[in-house]
Design an enzyme around this catalytic site. Structure first.
Site, mmCIF file in Angstrom:
data_model
loop_
_atom_site.group_PDB
_atom_site.id
_atom_site.type_symbol
_atom_site.label_atom_id
_atom_site.label_comp_id
_atom_site.label_asym_id
_atom_site.label_seq_id
_atom_site.Cartn_x
_atom_site.Cartn_y
_atom_site.Cartn_z
ATOM 1 C CB SER A 31 -1.038 0.057 1.222
ATOM 2 O OG SER A 31 -1.842 -1.016 1.294
ATOM 3 N NE ARG A 35 -2.508 4.477 0.402
ATOM 4 C CZ ARG A 35 -3.146 3.344 0.401
ATOM 5 N NH1 ARG A 35 -2.297 2.406 -0.402
ATOM 6 N NH2 ARG A 35 -4.399 3.212 0.242
ATOM 7 N N GLY A 102 -6.084 -4.060 -8.002
ATOM 8 C CA GLY A 102 -7.095 -3.138 -7.524
ATOM 9 C C GLY A 102 -6.690 -1.891 -6.871
ATOM 10 N NE ARG A 130 -10.684 -6.810 -7.356
ATOM 11 C CZ ARG A 130 -9.453 -6.636 -6.255
ATOM 12 N NH1 ARG A 130 -8.332 -6.890 -6.914
ATOM 13 N NH2 ARG A 130 -9.568 -5.988 -5.303
ATOM 14 C CB SER A 173 -13.331 0.581 0.013
ATOM 15 O OG SER A 173 -12.243 0.711 -0.934
ATOM 16 C CD GLN A 175 -8.280 -1.140 -3.470
ATOM 17 O OE1 GLN A 175 -9.475 -1.263 -4.395
ATOM 18 N NE2 GLN A 175 -7.351 -2.282 -3.146
ATOM 19 C CG ASP A 325 -5.439 -7.287 1.865
ATOM 20 O OD1 ASP A 325 -6.564 -7.559 1.015
ATOM 21 O OD2 ASP A 325 -4.824 -6.372 1.462
ATOM 22 C CE LYS A 352 -10.396 -7.071 -0.156
ATOM 23 N NZ LYS A 352 -10.055 -5.357 -0.581
HETATM 24 C C1 S3P Z 1 -5.554 -1.634 0.123
HETATM 25 C C2 S3P Z 1 -6.900 -1.403 0.553
HETATM 26 C C3 S3P Z 1 -7.547 -2.727 0.638
HETATM 27 C C4 S3P Z 1 -6.752 -4.045 0.427
HETATM 28 C C5 S3P Z 1 -5.735 -3.920 -0.605
HETATM 29 C C6 S3P Z 1 -4.904 -2.695 -0.605
HETATM 30 C C7 S3P Z 1 -5.041 -0.169 -0.331
HETATM 31 O O1 S3P Z 1 -8.872 -2.858 -0.323
HETATM 32 O O2 S3P Z 1 -7.570 -5.053 0.324
HETATM 33 O O3 S3P Z 1 -5.108 -5.080 -0.951
HETATM 34 O O4 S3P Z 1 -3.759 -0.104 -0.343
HETATM 35 O O5 S3P Z 1 -5.709 0.858 -0.043
HETATM 36 P P1 S3P Z 1 -9.996 -2.162 -0.211
HETATM 37 O O6 S3P Z 1 -9.879 -0.571 0.176
HETATM 38 O O7 S3P Z 1 -10.971 -2.597 -1.550
HETATM 39 O O8 S3P Z 1 -10.729 -2.785 0.859
#
Ligand code: S3P
Length: 446
Positions: A31, A35, A102, A130, A173, A175, A325, A352
Site C-alpha cells: 500500500s 502511494r 485493484g 472486479r 474501502s 481504495q 487481506d 478481492k
Molecule cells: C488497499 C486496500 C484494501 C486491500 C488492498 C490494499 C490499499 O482494499 O484489500 O490489498 O492499499 O488501499 P479495499 O480498500 O478495497 O478494502
C-alpha cells in the site's frame, strides 16, 4: 546451509517442514509503495523512494505514472527516483495496464481524474471482473466522465475539471477513500469523506508528508476527512516500512510448525493494519512485539513468534477493515487451532482478486478441514496441531493470497499441499519462496 530460492512459476508444493527459525526482514509494504509512487508523480520536484516493493502490482503503477509524464528511474534494488509532474498528468496514448492490482487502478483513477487528464484502464482477467463503480460513481459525482462495460474494466476516463463533494462510501474501502482524496487534490472546493468504519490511513499520512493540508476528525459515527482543493504537493523522500499483510504468512507458519521461533523485523505497526496480530494473540499465539524506528511517518515493530497451541475464537465484523487481506491465512491458523473459529463481516472478500471467501473455504476443505460458509461469514472447525490431513491440490484463481495461504497450510499438514499456479505470488511478494525457504520451509515447483 544456504538454499536457493525456487522460481515462482506453475504448480507448487509445500511439504511438512521442520521448525522454522531465523530472522526475516519484512518485505516492503504494498500500500505504501503504490502511494509513494503516485504522490511523488503528482508532486513538484524530485522524490527518492527507498525500499520500494518491486512486485508486479507496484511496477505496473510505476509504468503508469511514467506514461502520464513523471520521470521514473530505478537507481538500484528498491531505490527509485521520481521527478513529479507538479499535478499535471498528460493523457497517455496507450491504455494503462494495471495487471492484477485493484489498488493501482482505483487510486490512479482518482489521481488522473483530479489532474484533469484522461486515460484508458485495462487489467488481467481477475482485475477485469472486479467492481469499479465504487470509485467511478463518486468520481462522476465530482464531474468526471467514465465509460466502462458494466462497471468493470476496460474503462475510459475523459479529461474533466472536478468539484469537491461530501461523500460517505457505502463500503469500508481504503481504495475508494484514497481515490477520492487524490481526485480532491485537483478539484475546486472541499472534498469531504466520511468513513463509518475506519480503513487504513496511509494516504492521509503520506499526503500530509507531501505538504497537503487535511483536517481529520473522529467521532462515534466514524472518521471525517476534509481536503480543501486544489492543492499542490512538494516532493519528499520516502522509506517504505515492512508489510503487515505479507508477514502474516511467515507468522502463521511459525505458529503452526512445531519447535519454531522466528523474528520478523521492520513491520509497519498501524492499528488499521494489525487485526491479524490481535486475533492470533487472542487465539493464544506466542507473539512478542518490540518497537522499531519510524518510517514514512509510520511506526514499525519487530516481532518474535514461537510455535503455539492455538484456540478457536470469534472474530468480530468490526475488525474486518484492519485485517481485510489476512482472512485466508487466519483460516489456516484456525485449521490448526483447537475448537471453532467464527469470522463475521466478510462480504468484501468476495470482491478481492478472487472470491476469496469461497476460495478460502475450498482451500481448507480440500485439505480435510470442516467448515461452514455463509454469505459473509466463515466458521472453521479446527483440528488442532498435527491433525490437518493436507494432501489437497488447491486452485488459486489468480489470487496471490490464496496461493501463499495454501502453501503455509502444507508446512504443518500430514501430507504435502499443492497449488495449481504460484505465478501470482509475484504480484505482492516476489521474495515469498526465498524468505520462507530461508526460514526452513520446504517449497518446491512440481
Ligand atoms: C488497499 C486496500 C484494501 C486491500 C488492498 C490494499 C490499499 O482494499 O484489500 O490489498 O492499499 O488501499 P479495499 O480498500 O478495497 O478494502
Amino acid at each position: 546451509m544456504t538454499q536457493l530460492a525456487p522460481q515462482l512459476q506453475g504448480p507448487f508444493l509445500a511439504r511438512p517442514s521442520g521448525p522454522l527459525t531465523g530472522t526475516l526482514a519484512a518485505p516492503p509494504d504494498k500500500s505504501i509503495s503504490h502511494r509513494a509512487l503516485i504522490l511523488a508523480a503528482l508532486a513538484q520536484g524530485e522524490s527518492r523512494i527507498t525500499g520500494l516493493l518491486e512486485s508486479a502490482d507496484v511496477l505496473n503503477t510505476a509504468k503508469a505514472v511514467a506514461a502520464l509524464g513523471a520521470k521514473v528511474e530505478r537507481l538500484g534494488p528498491g531505490g527509485w527516483r521520481v521527478i513529479g509532474t507538479g499535478g499535471r498528468f498528460a493523457t497517455p496514448h496507450t491504455p494503462l495496464d494495471f495487471g492484477n492490482s485493484g489498488t493501482g487502478v482505483r487510486l490512479m483513477m482518482g489521481a488522473i481524474a483530479g489532474s484533469g487528464a484522461g486515460a484508458d484502464f485495462i487489467g488481467d482477467s481477475s482485475l477485469s471482473s472486479r467492481p469499479m463503480r465504487r470509485v467511478t460513481d463518486p468520481l462522476e459525482l465530482m464531474g468526471a466522465h467514465v465509460s466502462s462495460t458494466d462497471g468493470r474494466l476496460p474503462a475510459t476516463l475523459a479529461p474533466s475539471q472536478l468539484n469537491g463533494i461530501s461523500y460517505a462510501p457505502p463500503i469500508a474501502s481504503a481504495q475508494v477513500k484514497s481515490a477520492l482524496l487524490l481526485a480532491g487534490l485537483g478539484a475546486s472546493g472541499e472534498t469531504i469523506i466520511t468513513e463509518h468504519h475506519a480503513t487504513r490511513d496511509h494516504t492521509e499520512t503520506m499526503l500530509r508528508a507531501f505538504g497537503v493540508r487535511l483536517d481529520i476528525t473522529g467521532s462515534e459515527d466514524g472518521v471525517r476527512i476534509r481536503l480543501p482543493g486544489p492543492q499542490s504537493l512538494q516532493a519528499q523522500d520516502v522509506t517504505v516500512p515492512g508489510d503487515p499483510s505479507s508477514i502474516g504468512f511467515a507468522l502463521v507458519a511459525a505458529l503452526i510448525c512445531p519447535g519454531s521461533r522466528i523474528q520478523i523485523e521492520g513491520v509497519m505497526d498501524n492499528p488499521s493494519r494489525t487485526g491479524l496480530i490481535q486475533t492470533l494473540r487472542e487465539m493464544g499465539a506466542d507473539i512478542e512485539i518490540a518497537r522499531g524506528p519510524e518510517m514514512a511517518g509510520e511506526r514499525t515493530m519487530n516481532i518474535t513468534a514461537r510455535h503455539s497451541t492455538l484456540r478457536g475464537v470469534d472474530v468480530p465484523a468490526a475488525r474486518a477493515p484492519s485485517m481485510i487481506d489476512e482472512y485466508p491465512v487466519l483460516g489456516v491458523a484456525a485449521a490448526y487451532a483447537i475448537g471453532t473459529t467464527r469470522m463475521a463481516g466478510l462480504a468484501e472478500l468476495r470482491a478481492k482478486e478472487s472470491d476469496r471467501l469461497a476460495g478460502t473455504a475450498e482451500l481448507l476443505r480440500r485439505n480435510g478441514v470442516a467448515l461452514e460458509i455463509g454469505e459473509d461469514s466463515l466458521t472453521i472447525h479446527g483440528r488442532g496441531a498435527g491433525s490437518v490431513t493436507g494432501g489437497g491440490m488447491v486452485l488459486t484463481h489468480h489470487d496471490h493470497r490464496l496461493a501463499m495461504s495454501a502453501l503455509v497450510l502444507g508446512l504443518a499438514a500430514q501430507q504435502p499441499v499443492s497449488i495449481d499456479d504460484a505465478s501470482m505470488i509475484a504480484t505482492s511478494y516476489p521474495g515469498f519462496a526465498g524468505d520462507m525457504t530461508a526460514l526452513g520451509a520446504t517449497l518446491e515447483p512440481m
